[in-house]
Write an enzyme that holds these catalytic residues in place. Structure first.
Site, PDB file in Angstrom:
ATOM      1  N   HIS A   1      -3.431   4.210  -2.709  1.00 38.10           N
ATOM      2  CA  HIS A   1      -4.311   3.519  -1.877  1.00 38.10           C
ATOM      3  C   HIS A   1      -5.113   4.039  -0.781  1.00 38.10           C
ATOM      4  CE1 HIS A   1      -1.472   0.381  -3.632  1.00 38.10           C
ATOM      5  NE2 HIS A   1      -2.424  -0.129  -4.155  1.00 38.10           N
TER       6      HIS A   1
ATOM      7  N   SER B   1       2.885   0.867  -6.543  1.00 35.87           N
ATOM      8  CA  SER B   1       3.537  -0.251  -5.841  1.00 35.87           C
ATOM      9  C   SER B   1       4.837  -0.763  -6.874  1.00 35.87           C
ATOM     10  CB  SER B   1       2.865  -1.372  -5.949  1.00 35.87           C
ATOM     11  OG  SER B   1       1.587  -1.166  -5.035  1.00 35.87           O
ATOM     12  N   ARG B   2       4.710  -0.708  -8.148  1.00 34.79           N
ATOM     13  CA  ARG B   2       5.791  -0.923  -8.964  1.00 34.79           C
ATOM     14  C   ARG B   2       7.170  -0.038  -9.045  1.00 34.79           C
ATOM     15  NH1 ARG B   2       1.415  -2.709 -12.627  1.00 34.79           N
ATOM     16  NH2 ARG B   2       1.736  -5.242 -12.630  1.00 34.79           N
TER      17      ARG B   2
ATOM     18  N   VAL C   1      -2.907  10.039  -7.284  1.00 34.48           N
ATOM     19  CA  VAL C   1      -1.880  10.620  -6.323  1.00 34.48           C
ATOM     20  C   VAL C   1      -0.427  10.741  -6.766  1.00 34.48           C
ATOM     21  CG1 VAL C   1      -0.858  10.593  -3.564  1.00 34.48           C
ATOM     22  CG2 VAL C   1      -3.472  10.035  -4.104  1.00 34.48           C
TER      23      VAL C   1
ATOM     24  N   LEU D   1       0.848  -1.135  -0.092  1.00 36.45           N
ATOM     25  CA  LEU D   1      -0.002   0.121   0.072  1.00 36.45           C
ATOM     26  C   LEU D   1       0.882   1.186  -0.027  1.00 36.45           C
ATOM     27  CD1 LEU D   1      -2.711  -0.915   2.482  1.00 36.45           C
ATOM     28  CD2 LEU D   1      -2.766  -1.476   0.013  1.00 36.45           C
TER      29      LEU D   1
ATOM     30  N   GLN E   1      -4.589 -11.649 -13.883  1.00 38.23           N
ATOM     31  CA  GLN E   1      -4.394 -10.354 -14.708  1.00 38.23           C
ATOM     32  C   GLN E   1      -3.200 -10.229 -15.049  1.00 38.23           C
ATOM     33  OE1 GLN E   1      -6.219  -8.072 -11.194  1.00 38.23           O
ATOM     34  NE2 GLN E   1      -4.673  -6.549 -11.721  1.00 38.23           N
TER      35      GLN E   1
ATOM     36  N   GLY F   1      -8.422   4.022  -8.626  1.00 41.58           N
ATOM     37  CA  GLY F   1      -7.766   5.066  -8.931  1.00 41.58           C
ATOM     38  C   GLY F   1      -7.821   5.418 -10.393  1.00 41.58           C
TER      39      GLY F   1
HETATM   40  P1  AMP Z   1      -3.077  -1.832  -7.120  1.00 42.24           P
HETATM   41  O1  AMP Z   1      -2.923  -2.135  -5.822  1.00 42.24           O
HETATM   42  O2  AMP Z   1      -2.082  -1.425  -8.241  1.00 42.24           O
HETATM   43  O3  AMP Z   1      -4.078  -2.808  -7.971  1.00 42.24           O
HETATM   44  O4  AMP Z   1      -4.099  -0.488  -7.219  1.00 42.24           O
HETATM   45  C1  AMP Z   1      -5.136  -0.530  -6.217  1.00 42.24           C
HETATM   46  C2  AMP Z   1      -6.177   0.629  -6.679  1.00 42.24           C
HETATM   47  O5  AMP Z   1      -5.466   1.656  -6.174  1.00 42.24           O
HETATM   48  C3  AMP Z   1      -6.497   0.876  -8.129  1.00 42.24           C
HETATM   49  O6  AMP Z   1      -7.993   1.207  -8.048  1.00 42.24           O
HETATM   50  C4  AMP Z   1      -5.624   1.682  -8.469  1.00 42.24           C
HETATM   51  O7  AMP Z   1      -6.007   2.446  -9.550  1.00 42.24           O
HETATM   52  C5  AMP Z   1      -5.554   2.487  -7.289  1.00 42.24           C
HETATM   53  N1  AMP Z   1      -4.307   3.310  -7.159  1.00 42.24           N
HETATM   54  C6  AMP Z   1      -3.000   2.712  -7.630  1.00 42.24           C
HETATM   55  N2  AMP Z   1      -2.088   3.942  -7.690  1.00 42.24           N
HETATM   56  C7  AMP Z   1      -2.603   5.122  -7.587  1.00 42.24           C
HETATM   57  C8  AMP Z   1      -2.587   6.469  -7.420  1.00 42.24           C
HETATM   58  N3  AMP Z   1      -1.047   7.014  -7.584  1.00 42.24           N
HETATM   59  N4  AMP Z   1      -3.500   7.299  -7.077  1.00 42.24           N
HETATM   60  C9  AMP Z   1      -4.759   6.875  -6.909  1.00 42.24           C
HETATM   61  N5  AMP Z   1      -5.080   5.731  -6.808  1.00 42.24           N
HETATM   62  C10 AMP Z   1      -4.260   4.773  -7.232  1.00 42.24           C
END
Ligand code: AMP
Length: 278
Positions: free
Chosen positions: A35, A184-185, A174, A31, A59, A145
């Protein structure tokens, strides 16, 4: 101290003990502030917030980064506790896909271009797992996001078409102070790549500036973004798109709400970002 629930049965029992509206924040963990912005929005809108943490294997394509996707469940739990999350569900793979599981949710046109074209099967995996999450949690609202703008559109289409009762809510991207979208990457970037990566957002903003200066030819705007990315030798653009924000079809003229979006590789790390135009 918050504990993570792993089974569907425990999660549903804990969920039923929560009265009032539920907001769901689906994540793959590790996170970060992006997130957390979703969690905070959910807490504002709902009586209770549930975070799911699941690195969804379906995915990821062959040769993608499923194995090396960053994971740190203890840290994620501590963050959720601090944020006042009511329930964290971190299921193992066979709770989400039990033996005999054999269904795929495949969204149509909106899932085909951009990330759908670059990552065959990706959105089938996303739509399927989110349909399962929506069905199991039964939240009033779920938060995603805009950094993954096409993902929000695909999930919204899926939820409407399958008449799932969860409202899909997109939240702003963000960013780090230098403009890099939190991801996360990002942890996989070498220091040199990390220093170079803000070029992604700079390039998108250069496209936005060109639009604001009156340019309406989509190819001219794409070209501005490509040139800005070309200034950074560590950046290998995969696509630069200037597309209708409702359909994601590539535009000739920017004469309607538009999404400017890119996928860029830095070494083996693939990052995406976008900005709206108009
Ligand atoms: P993930 O863990 O990468 O699958 O992301 C989980 C959720 O967090 C998804 O809805 C992403 O679009 C959102 N998310 C990831 N990075 C950001 C960011 N920088 N700003 C806003 N939401 C994000």
């Amino acid at each position: 101290m918050i504990r993570s629930i792993t089974t569907v049965a425990e999660m549903q029992a804990a969920r039923e003990a929560l009265s009032g509206s539920i907001g769901l924040v689906p994540t793959m963990g590790f996170l970060h502030g992006g997130h957390l912005s979703l969690v905070r929005r959910s807490k504002r809108d709902n009586d209770h917030t549930i975070v799911s943490i699941f690195v969804n294997p379906t995915q990821f394509g062959a040769g993608e980064d499923f194995e090396r996707y960053p994971r740190n469940e203890d840290r994620d739990l501590a963050i959720c506790a601090e944020e006042g999350v009511d329930l964290v569900w971190a299921p193992p793979e066979d709770e989400v896909y039990p033996p005999g599981f054999d269904t795929r949710v495949s969204v149509g046109a909106i899932a085909r271009p951009l990330e759908g074209a670059a990552r065959p099967g990706h959105f089938d995996g996303v739509a399927t797992v989110v349909a399962i999450l929506f069905a199991l949690v039964g939240a009033e609202r779920a938060y995603f996001g805009q950094k993954d703008a096409q993902q929000v559109m695909v999930i919204d289409r899926m939820a409407r078409d399958l008449a799932l009762p969860t409202e899909v809510i997109g939240c702003p991207t963000v960013r780090e102070p230098d403009g890099l979208a939190l991801s996360s990457r990002n942890v996989h970037l070498t220091p040199e790549q990390r220093a170079a990566a803000p070029v992604i957002h700079r390039a998108l903003l250069a496209g936005c500036d060109r639009y604001r200066a009156g340019e309406r030819a989509a190819e001219a705007i794409r070209s501005t973004v490509r040139q800005a990315l070309a200034d950074e030798p560590l950046a290998a653009p995969e696509y630069v798109s200037c597309a209708d924000a409702a359909t994601l079809a590539e535009l000739e003229r920017v004469d309607r709400p538009t999404l400017l979006s890119v996928a860029v590789r830095f070494g083996t790390t693939r990052l995406i970002d976008n900005e709206p135009l108009g």
